[in-house]
Design a protein around this motif. Sequence first.
Motif, PDB file in Angstrom:
ATOM      1  N   ALA A 161       0.827  -1.207   0.000  1.00 36.47           N
ATOM      2  CA  ALA A 161       0.000   0.000   0.000  1.00 36.47           C
ATOM      3  C   ALA A 161       0.863   1.260   0.000  1.00 36.47           C
ATOM      4  N   THR A 162       1.888   1.225   0.833  1.00 34.05           N
ATOM      5  CA  THR A 162       2.792   2.378   0.882  1.00 34.05           C
ATOM      6  C   THR A 162       3.534   2.523  -0.432  1.00 34.05           C
TER       7      THR A 162
ATOM      8  N   ARG B 170       2.500   1.710  -3.356  1.00 37.57           N
ATOM      9  CA  ARG B 170       1.579   2.251  -4.362  1.00 37.57           C
ATOM     10  C   ARG B 170       1.405   3.753  -4.193  1.00 37.57           C
ATOM     11  N   ASP B 171       1.254   4.203  -2.947  1.00 40.72           N
ATOM     12  CA  ASP B 171       1.088   5.635  -2.702  1.00 40.72           C
ATOM     13  C   ASP B 171       2.313   6.415  -3.166  1.00 40.72           C
TER      14      ASP B 171
ATOM     15  N   ASP C  92       1.242   6.726   9.889  1.00 44.71           N
ATOM     16  CA  ASP C  92       1.224   6.518   8.438  1.00 44.71           C
ATOM     17  C   ASP C  92      -0.034   5.770   8.004  1.00 44.71           C
ATOM     18  N   VAL C  93      -0.140   5.512   6.708  1.00 45.51           N
ATOM     19  CA  VAL C  93      -1.339   4.888   6.155  1.00 45.51           C
ATOM     20  C   VAL C  93      -1.523   3.456   6.635  1.00 45.51           C
TER      21      VAL C  93
ATOM     22  N   ALA D 228       2.580   6.467  -7.004  1.00 43.55           N
ATOM     23  CA  ALA D 228       1.631   7.403  -7.595  1.00 43.55           C
ATOM     24  C   ALA D 228       2.121   8.842  -7.450  1.00 43.55           C
ATOM     25  N   ALA D 229       2.660   9.147  -6.285  1.00 42.35           N
ATOM     26  CA  ALA D 229       3.192  10.496  -6.073  1.00 42.35           C
ATOM     27  C   ALA D 229       4.356  10.776  -7.009  1.00 42.35           C
TER      28      ALA D 229
ATOM     29  N   ALA E 252      -0.666   9.821   7.325  1.00 44.77           N
ATOM     30  CA  ALA E 252      -2.125   9.949   7.203  1.00 44.77           C
ATOM     31  C   ALA E 252      -2.737  10.826   8.282  1.00 44.77           C
TER      32      ALA E 252
ATOM     33  N   VAL F  76       4.362   7.409   4.211  1.00 42.17           N
ATOM     34  CA  VAL F  76       3.176   8.150   3.773  1.00 42.17           C
ATOM     35  C   VAL F  76       2.330   8.451   5.005  1.00 42.17           C
TER      36      VAL F  76
END
Length: 405
Positions: free
Chosen positions: A7-8, A10-11, A40-41, A14-15, A31, A29
């Motif tokens: 998940a991290t 991917r974030d 974090d997320v 994307a950034a 949150a 990342v």
Amino acid sequence: MPSMTPATERDIAAAEAHSAHNYHPLPVVIASAEGAWMTDVEGRRYLDLLAGYSALNFGHGNRRLIDAAKAQLERVTLTSRAFHHDRFAEFCAELAALCGKDMVLPMNTGAEAIETAVKTARKWGYRVKGVPDGKAKIVVADNNFHGRTTTIISFSTDPEARADYGPYTPGFEIVPYGDLAALSAAVDEHTVAVLLEPIQGEAGVLVPPAGYLAGVRRLTAERNVLFIADEIQAGLGRTGRTFACEHEGVEPDVYVLGKALGGGVVPVSAVVASSEVLGVFRPGEHGSTFGGNPLACAVALEVIAILRTGEYQERAAELGEHLHRELGLLVGGGAVEAVRGRGLWAGIDIAPAVGSGREVSERLLERGVLVKDTHGATIRIAPPLVISKGDLDWGLDQLRAVLAG
């Protein structure tokens, strides 16, 4: 490199795909955040020892600041300076009083405030001092960091900040930081200002020699030159005083403020000076659509109220003494070459055998501590001033563990 969950990853991917690569963030990342801690997320918590480069002096989600912002959001957020609004006069009066000055020129970001200070000094030089048109000179220090606009990087000595952005803006002379004799030699009849950071943050939290700022104050007063203090990072409680210049009993002609003035909620900056200096402006000669907007004024007024209690200055002084005592014990053991700073602000030079500043920052990230490197071998520590002694000690324990390998 710290391990990351899918998940991290991917974030971050994307950034990286959709934003310019003008930053190299640590692989985390965030949150949510509260006080001196961020989450974090994935739900992992981290101790924040950077505080948004001092923008978050009063902590993440400070209730007084959030409540002030919420209340203002319900009323009016922007009028532009085409009209008066009911928070503006109070903000200007309170900030001027905090600085011991007469007038405030509000802007948004630190770089905008520095640009404003440069324009102020030049206009003052022409209108008040009588410098011939087009001849105004401002003396600055090497290793400075005042922002990243074209004019500001024109007097930077950092290749990363300066390279490939020419042609550069003239009108500046660079002298060694902390060298009063070199500064004196550079000041001539066309000099309108000396622009300095009382502590150079981006350079690695460099504290000038004792007596330097007082010497600058004497010199500029004798030569009829403005002393402009960039207190964007150093000011508003970070060093244990409201302003870093206070450590030498110095009051500059012009304060440049930002970062913590907006409490980490909204961008707020300002140039604060006497009416003789800021009074050179006339309508239409300078401005900002968002500068001094109602939301910014509401938050900044609460920041000023917080500072007037002295609580955070006292915390920074007391915890800062503890921080520097503990960090000083690390010097000479082979892992740390030098430690500098004042209050809750420190620069730590990492020995090459241990790794780069970036590598140490990544290892601390794995242990739940967030710091940031600068200039290769240095890491900076600047926690929110709300940090508890227990949390600070825990963060220092993680640093010791990383340095021990």
